[in-house]
Design a protein around this motif. Structure first.
Motif, PDB file in Angstrom:
ATOM      1  N   LYS A 125      -4.309  -0.262  -1.585  1.00  0.00           N
ATOM      2  CA  LYS A 125      -2.859  -0.408  -1.521  1.00  0.00           C
ATOM      3  C   LYS A 125      -2.517  -1.770  -2.094  1.00  0.00           C
ATOM      4  O   LYS A 125      -2.947  -2.799  -1.571  1.00  0.00           O
ATOM      5  CB  LYS A 125      -2.369  -0.291  -0.083  1.00  0.00           C
ATOM      6  N   LEU A 165      -2.559   2.941  -4.837  1.00  0.00           N
ATOM      7  CA  LEU A 165      -1.149   3.114  -4.526  1.00  0.00           C
ATOM      8  C   LEU A 165      -0.434   1.784  -4.727  1.00  0.00           C
ATOM      9  O   LEU A 165      -0.816   0.765  -4.138  1.00  0.00           O
ATOM     10  CB  LEU A 165      -0.961   3.586  -3.083  1.00  0.00           C
ATOM     11  N   THR A 198       2.898  -0.313  -4.208  1.00  0.00           N
ATOM     12  CA  THR A 198       4.137  -0.376  -3.441  1.00  0.00           C
ATOM     13  C   THR A 198       5.008  -1.451  -4.064  1.00  0.00           C
ATOM     14  O   THR A 198       4.627  -2.623  -4.108  1.00  0.00           O
ATOM     15  CB  THR A 198       3.864  -0.708  -1.965  1.00  0.00           C
ATOM     16  N   ARG A 225       9.671   0.686 -11.514  1.00  0.00           N
ATOM     17  CA  ARG A 225       8.948   1.969 -11.484  1.00  0.00           C
ATOM     18  C   ARG A 225       8.834   2.562 -12.889  1.00  0.00           C
ATOM     19  O   ARG A 225       7.844   3.211 -13.208  1.00  0.00           O
ATOM     20  CB  ARG A 225       9.662   2.943 -10.565  1.00  0.00           C
ATOM     21  N   LYS A 261       0.356   5.903  -8.892  1.00  0.00           N
ATOM     22  CA  LYS A 261       1.142   6.373  -7.750  1.00  0.00           C
ATOM     23  C   LYS A 261       1.972   5.191  -7.263  1.00  0.00           C
ATOM     24  O   LYS A 261       1.417   4.135  -6.967  1.00  0.00           O
ATOM     25  CB  LYS A 261       0.230   6.845  -6.622  1.00  0.00           C
ATOM     26  N   THR A 262       3.273   5.379  -7.190  1.00  0.00           N
ATOM     27  CA  THR A 262       4.132   4.276  -6.757  1.00  0.00           C
ATOM     28  C   THR A 262       5.033   4.726  -5.625  1.00  0.00           C
ATOM     29  O   THR A 262       5.379   5.897  -5.511  1.00  0.00           O
ATOM     30  CB  THR A 262       5.017   3.770  -7.917  1.00  0.00           C
ATOM     31  N   GLU A 263       5.379   3.758  -4.800  1.00  0.00           N
ATOM     32  CA  GLU A 263       6.392   3.958  -3.772  1.00  0.00           C
ATOM     33  C   GLU A 263       7.284   2.734  -3.775  1.00  0.00           C
ATOM     34  O   GLU A 263       6.869   1.651  -4.196  1.00  0.00           O
ATOM     35  CB  GLU A 263       5.770   4.197  -2.396  1.00  0.00           C
TER      36      GLU A 263
END
Length: 198
Positions: free
Chosen positions: A5, A33, A35, A66, A76-78
């Motif tokens: 992360k 991932l 963030t 993004r 993969k992004t949040e």
């Protein structure tokens, strides 16, 4: 390999975009991932309309970050947009809550890292992860002139803030036998003074 992360701090400065691009090119692996974390400043007046506007601007800024991530395959992004202080305590709390292994931030004059270092002695212990502060690269012409002026004037594009820990080394064991053969011990009794005198 386990997915990591990685938290990238979203700010409205060019060096923050440079930091994201550097991270995408150098440290992001398949399955990681990302963030995108934006912390907008809290206002003393707590106007709902003003807070909603700040949150919306922060989310739009994070969406532009993004788009940079979408240009790289398999990312993969949040997005996390939250209210907080300018000292970086809210960023530190969010990084710990997310359980990030790495924090990537753009280093500029008003960076939260400077204020966090002034408030806390150890940034790495406060964040519980590696911290990569990326500085905007100097153009090649300016870099060559500054190196000619001074041999110690150098620019680093990556700075890792971490505490050094030296592992404890146990003292070497001295090998000896405490009692190799109990029958080999010779007991000598001292003659008492009375027996000597007589």
């Amino acid at each position: 390999m386990d997915a990591r992360k990685i938290v990238v701090v979203v700010e409205d400065v060019e060096v923050a975009r440079t930091a994201l691009q550097w991270a995408l090119n150098n440290i992001i692996r398949y399955g990681d991932l990302i963030t995108l974390l934006h912390v907008y400043p809290s206002t003393p007046f707590k106007s709902k309309k003003k807070l909603r506007l700040l949150r919306l601007k922060g989310f739009q800024l994070a969406l532009s970050f993004r788009e940079i991530c979408n240009s790289f395959p398999n990312t993969k992004t949040e997005i996390v947009v939250t209210e907080g202080d300018r000292d970086g305590r809210r960023i530190a709390a969010m990084v710990r809550e997310i359980g990030a292994s790495t924090l990537v931030a753009g280093l500029h004059d008003r960076s939260f890292l400077y204020r966090l270092v002034m408030a806390q002695n150890s940034v790495a212990l406060n964040l519980n992860c590696k911290v990569l502060a990326i500085k905007q690269p100097i153009p090649l012409t300016a870099r060559t002139t500054s190196l000619q002026d001074s041999s110690i004037n150098m620019d680093f594009s990556q700075i890792e803030i971490a505490t050094l820990s030296v592992p404890e080394v146990p003292p070497p064991k001295i090998q000896y036998q405490i009692c190799p053969d109990p029958s080999a011990i010779i007991w000598r009794s001292r003659q008492s003074r009375r027996t000597r005198a007589s």
